[in-house]
Motif scaffolding. Structure first.
Motif, PDB file in Angstrom:
ATOM      1  N   VAL A   5      61.541  42.136  18.310  1.00 43.84           N
ATOM      2  CA  VAL A   5      60.919  41.202  18.644  1.00 43.84           C
ATOM      3  C   VAL A   5      60.300  41.492  20.019  1.00 43.84           C
ATOM      4  CG1 VAL A   5      61.825  38.758  19.579  1.00 43.84           C
ATOM      5  CG2 VAL A   5      62.597  40.066  17.643  1.00 43.84           C
ATOM      6  N   ARG A  10      60.204  36.287  22.226  1.00 47.38           N
ATOM      7  CA  ARG A  10      61.316  36.187  23.603  1.00 47.38           C
ATOM      8  C   ARG A  10      61.256  35.043  24.125  1.00 47.38           C
ATOM      9  NH1 ARG A  10      63.690  40.923  26.537  1.00 47.38           N
ATOM     10  NH2 ARG A  10      64.921  39.473  26.300  1.00 47.38           N
ATOM     11  N   ARG A  13      61.284  31.849  21.823  1.00 47.27           N
ATOM     12  CA  ARG A  13      62.621  32.278  21.122  1.00 47.27           C
ATOM     13  C   ARG A  13      63.527  31.076  22.160  1.00 47.27           C
ATOM     14  NH1 ARG A  13      63.988  34.288  16.264  1.00 47.27           N
ATOM     15  NH2 ARG A  13      62.312  35.616  15.402  1.00 47.27           N
ATOM     16  N   VAL A  51      69.343  36.066  19.226  1.00 46.75           N
ATOM     17  CA  VAL A  51      67.785  36.859  18.646  1.00 46.75           C
ATOM     18  C   VAL A  51      66.955  36.526  20.173  1.00 46.75           C
ATOM     19  CG1 VAL A  51      66.041  36.838  17.474  1.00 46.75           C
ATOM     20  CG2 VAL A  51      68.202  35.600  16.783  1.00 46.75           C
ATOM     21  N   THR A  54      69.811  39.526  22.307  1.00 45.61           N
ATOM     22  CA  THR A  54      69.326  41.676  21.668  1.00 45.61           C
ATOM     23  C   THR A  54      68.347  41.889  20.993  1.00 45.61           C
ATOM     24  OG1 THR A  54      69.697  40.445  19.626  1.00 45.61           O
ATOM     25  CG2 THR A  54      71.265  40.705  20.310  1.00 45.61           C
ATOM     26  N   ARG A  55      67.151  41.082  21.260  1.00 39.73           N
ATOM     27  CA  ARG A  55      65.504  41.476  20.521  1.00 39.73           C
ATOM     28  C   ARG A  55      66.075  41.828  19.138  1.00 39.73           C
ATOM     29  NH1 ARG A  55      62.371  44.389  24.836  1.00 39.73           N
ATOM     30  NH2 ARG A  55      60.962  44.558  23.368  1.00 39.73           N
ATOM     31  N   CYS A  57      65.869  40.839  15.535  1.00 38.61           N
ATOM     32  CA  CYS A  57      66.094  39.695  14.457  1.00 38.61           C
ATOM     33  C   CYS A  57      66.094  39.729  12.368  1.00 38.61           C
ATOM     34  CB  CYS A  57      64.719  38.783  14.006  1.00 38.61           C
ATOM     35  SG  CYS A  57      64.422  37.128  13.373  1.00 38.61           S
TER      36      CYS A  57
END
Length: 70
Positions: A5, A10, A13, A51, A54-55, A57
């Motif tokens: 991601v 990011r 999101r 997500v 944490t990067r 997906c």
């Protein structure tokens, strides 16, 4: 798990996650008064924030899709 991601993804999101949490708990809109819509939006919002933090997906991993450079 590898990072998949990117930065722009990011940011989007986090914005979407915070927006959904706001709508679910603070907006007072009639559409979000029902339990299913309210808690569904809250769950999706939390997943978006996790997500982004944490990067990683899982859906991107399944389809071998990346929005990060490396």
């Amino acid at each position: 798990m590898t990072t998949n991601v990117g930065t722009i993804d990011r940011i989007l999101r986090v914005s979407l996650g915070l927006g959904l949490l706001y709508l679910a708990f603070l907006s007072g809109m009639p559409a979000f008064e029902g339990g299913l819509v309210k808690y569904g939006a809250a769950v999706v919002g939390v997943v978006m924030l996790v997500v982004a933090a944490t990067r990683v997906c899982p859906i991107y991993s399944i389809f071998s899709f990346k929005t990060c450079r490396v």
